[in-house]
Every structure is written in C-alpha cells, then in structure tokens.
Motif scaffolding. Structure first.
Motif, short mmCIF file in Angstrom:
data_model
loop_
_atom_site.label_atom_id
_atom_site.label_comp_id
_atom_site.label_asym_id
_atom_site.label_seq_id
_atom_site.Cartn_x
_atom_site.Cartn_y
_atom_site.Cartn_z
N GLY A 7 0.66 1.31 -5.86
CA GLY A 7 -0.76 1.23 -6.18
C GLY A 7 -1.58 1.86 -5.08
O GLY A 7 -1.03 2.26 -4.04
N GLY A 8 -2.89 1.93 -5.27
CA GLY A 8 -3.68 2.63 -4.26
C GLY A 8 -5.13 2.17 -4.21
O GLY A 8 -6.02 2.94 -3.87
N GLY A 9 -5.37 0.91 -4.53
CA GLY A 9 -6.74 0.41 -4.51
C GLY A 9 -6.98 -0.60 -3.40
O GLY A 9 -6.17 -0.72 -2.46
N ALA A 31 2.57 3.77 -2.29
CA ALA A 31 2.53 4.91 -3.22
C ALA A 31 1.54 4.62 -4.34
O ALA A 31 1.75 3.67 -5.07
CB ALA A 31 3.92 5.16 -3.80
N PRO A 32 0.45 5.39 -4.52
CA PRO A 32 0.10 6.51 -3.65
C PRO A 32 -0.72 6.09 -2.42
O PRO A 32 -0.86 6.88 -1.50
CB PRO A 32 -0.75 7.39 -4.58
CG PRO A 32 -1.39 6.43 -5.53
CD PRO A 32 -0.42 5.30 -5.71
N ASN A 52 2.86 10.31 -1.83
CA ASN A 52 2.05 10.73 -2.97
C ASN A 52 2.83 10.80 -4.27
O ASN A 52 3.07 11.88 -4.81
CB ASN A 52 1.39 12.08 -2.65
CG ASN A 52 0.31 12.40 -3.67
OD1 ASN A 52 -0.16 11.50 -4.38
ND2 ASN A 52 -0.05 13.66 -3.78
N ILE A 53 3.23 9.62 -4.77
CA ILE A 53 3.83 9.58 -6.11
C ILE A 53 3.13 8.50 -6.92
O ILE A 53 2.54 7.57 -6.37
CB ILE A 53 5.36 9.31 -6.08
CG1 ILE A 53 5.66 7.98 -5.39
CG2 ILE A 53 6.11 10.44 -5.42
CD1 ILE A 53 7.12 7.61 -5.46
N SER A 54 3.19 8.66 -8.23
CA SER A 54 2.51 7.72 -9.11
C SER A 54 3.37 6.47 -9.31
O SER A 54 4.61 6.55 -9.39
CB SER A 54 2.25 8.41 -10.45
OG SER A 54 2.19 7.45 -11.46
N VAL A 61 9.92 6.90 -8.01
CA VAL A 61 9.98 5.65 -7.24
C VAL A 61 11.43 5.38 -6.82
O VAL A 61 11.72 5.05 -5.67
CB VAL A 61 9.41 4.45 -8.04
CG1 VAL A 61 9.66 3.13 -7.31
CG2 VAL A 61 7.91 4.64 -8.30
N LYS A 62 12.34 5.59 -7.76
CA LYS A 62 13.77 5.38 -7.46
C LYS A 62 14.23 6.28 -6.30
O LYS A 62 14.85 5.80 -5.35
CB LYS A 62 14.63 5.68 -8.70
CG LYS A 62 16.11 5.65 -8.41
CD LYS A 62 16.97 5.89 -9.64
CE LYS A 62 18.44 6.00 -9.21
NZ LYS A 62 19.35 6.11 -10.35
#
Ligand code: AMP
Ligand code: GLY
Length: 430
Positions: A7-9, A31-32, A52-54, A61-62
C-alpha cells in the motif's frame, strides 16, 4: 525479520512508522509506499525501502518476497485481500511459510460484497439495518420494496465501488430511478449488478477496530472519522478528512455493548462459518439511541483512523502480528495510551473531484510536536511533492481530543503547498 507492507497511503506510512520501532525488524519494504515511508528510519538506524510495484500485482509481490527473503507481509488496502493475496501465498510452495496479515479471500467478501456481509450478520444475530437485495431481473420487486419503505432510502452497490457505491435518497421516484440506474445501466459497473436496499438508521457513526488470529481477538481503540469534504459534514464524500480517538460518546457501557453484541459474535461467526481470518476487522458502527448497529465491515484498517489508533497502541506491532500469525493472540496484553490522538488530513485543492499533482510541500521538517504521516506524496530528489488527493496527515496527542486538535492545527499551519485544503472543524460534533 524482513517485513513488506503493501500500500502507499497514510495508513501504510503509519504502519511503517510503528513497525520501524520494533527491534525485531531487520529490513522493511513498502510497495509502492510514498515519500514518508521512503524516509522511515528503523530502530537499527537503517532506512526503509520503497519498491515500485502494485499491491495487486501478485507475481511481482512474489518475486520481491523471494528476492528480499521477506518473512511477513502486512496488507494495507482491501483490493489485494478481496483478490485473494493471502490464498495466493498459501497455495504457493515457496510462499506458504510467509506470515500474511489480512484475511483470506472468502472472508474478505465481508468487505467485497454487501450482501455477503448482511447475510453473515443475519446468520449470527449481529444488529444491523433490515435489508433485502435485488438483481437486474428483480428490478420490479426492488422498486415495489422501496414503496413499502419510508424516506430516506438507502441503496448500496453490492461490490467494491471505491467508497462511492452508497446512495441515500429522500425522494421515492428518484430512489426507484437510481435503483434502475444501478441494476440495469450498471451505474457502478459490475459492483451494482446486485443492490442491497436497507432501512435508514439515524444516529452518530464511529469505528471499532479488532485484530484477530481467527480464534482470539483484541479490540483496539475506537475512532471516529470525518468523511465529507466540507466543514459541518457537508459536500462530497472523501476517503476521510480527519479522525479522533478515543470517541468521547463511546463510554464504558456502550463499548461493552459493542463487544458483546458485535465483536464477539463476529469473531465466533468466522469460526462457525470457517472463514480464515488473520488480520484487522474494521467495523463501521452507528449509535442509534443507546445501541450500536453495524453499517459495514471492512477487512483492513481505516485511513485516516490508523493515524490515530496505532499511535495509541503501546505494544510492539510486530509482536502483535507474530501472535496473529501463530494463533496466540490470547497471550498478548494490549496496552493503550490513555492520551487522546487526533489527525487532520490536508488534501489537494479540488479533491475529491479533479485536482493537480506535483506541488512542492514545504514545512514538514519544522513540525516538532506532531507526527506527520504522508499519504499522496512522492520524492523528487530532496523535495517532497504532492501525488494524490489526500496528501498529508498531522497527528497529535493531548489529554483530551480538544488539546490534541489544537496541536494538530498549530502544526498544520507550518505546512504549505499550492491549493492546500483541510477541514478546520474536525471533532465539531463531539
Ligand atoms: P458504507 O459504504 O456501507 O459504509 O456506507 C457509506 C455511508 O453511508 C456510511 O458511512 C453512512 O454514513 C451511510 N449509511 C450506510 N448505510 C446506512 C444506513 N442503513 N442508514 C443510514 N446511513 C447509512
Ligand atoms: N476512513 C474510512 C475508510 O478507511 O474506509
């Protein structure tokens, strides 16, 4: 151990801040992530790392988990959970041993499907608004059902609709037309292929957060968030403009009712229904008279509620998560700071509608008496730029929520970016 936060918040920056305090962490990845997570310092002095991956790109992720030898994945947002990230890990031989904090796919339907959540509550006698659900083929029945109700009419898209899938309408004809829009014209796409119509409940809302290993649970501090963009709770819904914890009107007796009538049957419902749940349960509540009712379940922490709940939890968060993974949450004593915490969210001008990004944020380093949690921010060399609608949250402690809020507003006045906006009336209704 090595930990990855997805997550990124603001919620994820708060997780990173709290996890970074644990001696158990060797490396921390997000990430991210955002500019705040990138600058997070671990107890060892090392820095956390953004990747920087979703969060919903499970194969990416793996690869990251294997490359960085991650031991634990903390899932921030609902999307990866509803899409089954926990199951993906369990079904993969190389990933099976990794601790995933967040429920499995079937249990995540509590957030992914309003109808599933309503059926769960009805099966376990958990107080909630009366309801019926309808598909496009049942439009006529749905409209006839609306005629039996009184205004206001509550229509909810069954699926995930980015917080926009609930309509509350005063006029019967409008409600019937909107029901058609949702079911037949796919107003919210696939999410409104089914619509839950429910009784309107009148009262004041609050949120209860539970962490569970599927058997045992701990109830975290209550919080109240402010969803509307405008002061006095007016205008469009947002992700959340501020929050306070504890909630002054949730006294001991009311909290006991929440525990007995809602939290206990919810967790025992997971067991009875064989829903595998290792993670957070966010119970959206409404106080009607003196009684709590469930408005919705979310299968994650709230944002910006996390920014006031975690700062009040004194435990080592990594130890809590280890207990969740092992099923030993019954051995953990939750320690809660008696102080109040408040957060105020600064957003980009125009949000929740169109807004501009890439504005430089100044003043962050001059905030000393509050915690600054980044939401939509990005690093550009040494500069911190806005990169989203909700930009930055300022959390403060106080003997009560008023004192904490005064501090949040004083600290907020040191921050600046072009077209910055925040509500100056958080807590106005308390
Ligand atoms: P939800 O996405 O289910 O949380 O609904 C969004 C918002 O709509 C809630 O935060 C409430 O303010 C409002 N709401 C939802 N259901 C009801 C209800 N049955 N009665 C009154 N307000 C509701
Ligand atoms: N603040 C509300 C949410 O996280 O859904």
């Amino acid at each position: 151990m090595n930990i990855l936060i997805l997550g990124g918040g603001g919620r994820e920056h708060t997780f990173a801040w709290k996890i970074a305090q644990s001696d158990k962490v060797k490396q921390l990845f997000i990430a991210p992530g955002n500019a705040g997570t990138a600058k997070t310092k671990l107890a060892s002095g090392a820095e956390a790392t953004n990747v920087n991956i979703s969060a919903t790109d499970f194969d990416a992720v793996k690869a990251l988990v294997l490359e960085k030898q991650i031991d634990m994945v903390v899932v921030g947002p609902e999307d990866p959970l509803v899409k089954g990230i926990h199951d993906y890990f369990l079904n993969d031989e190389q990933l099976r041993g990794v601790a995933v904090i967040g429920p499995q796919k079937e249990a995540a339907r509590l957030e992914g499907s309003k109808e599933f959540a309503k059926e769960f509550m009805s099966r376990h006698s958990i107080p909630t608004a009366a309801y019926r659900s309808f598909t496009a083929a049942e439009l006529k029945e749905g409209q006839a059902f609306l005629e039996t109700l009184q205004a206001p009419y509550v229509l909810k898209a069954d699926g995930l609709a980015a917080g926009k899938g609930v309509l509350i309408l005063q006029d019967l004809e409008e409600a019937k037309a909107e029901l058609k829009n949702m079911l037949v014209e796919a107003k919210f796409g696939e999410a409104s292929a089914k619509v839950v119509i429910e009784e309107f409940l009148s009262g004041i809302e609050l949120s209860c957060f539970v962490i569970t290993d599927g058997e045992n649970y701990l109830t975290l501090p209550m919080a109240k968030d402010y969803k509307r963009i405008g002061e006095g709770d007016t205008g469009l819904n947002t992700g959340g403009m501020g929050a306070v914890s504890p909630v002054p009107f949730a006294d001991e007796e009311f909290v006991r009712k929440i525990e007995d009538r809602i939290v206990k049957p919810t967790v025992s419902g997971f067991r009875k229904d064989q829903l595998s749940y290792k993670g957070f349960v966010f119970i959206g509540l409404i106080k009607v008279g003196d009684d709590p009712y469930v408005i919705e379940y979310n299968v994650r922490m709230g944002d910006p509620e996390t920014e006031v709940v975690l700062p009040r939890v004194k435990n080592d968060l990594v130890e809590l998560f280890e207990a969740v993974h092992k099923g030993t949450l019954n051995t953990v004593n939750l320690e809660v700071d008696h102080k109040a915490a408040t957060t105020v969210m600064a957003v980009s001008g125009g949000y929740p509608e169109a807004y501009e990004k890439g504005k430089e944020i100044t003043g962050i380093d001059s905030v000393e008496k509050s915690l600054v949690f980044h939401a939509g921010t990005a690093l550009d060399g040494d500069k911190v730029l806005t990169s989203g609608g909700r930009v930055i949250a300022v959390t403060s402690y106080g003997e009560d929520f008023r004192e904490a809020l005064r501090q949040s507003y004083e600290s907020m006045s040191k921050l600046n970016f072009d077209k910055m906006y925040y509500r100056k009336d958080i807590g106005f209704d308390l």
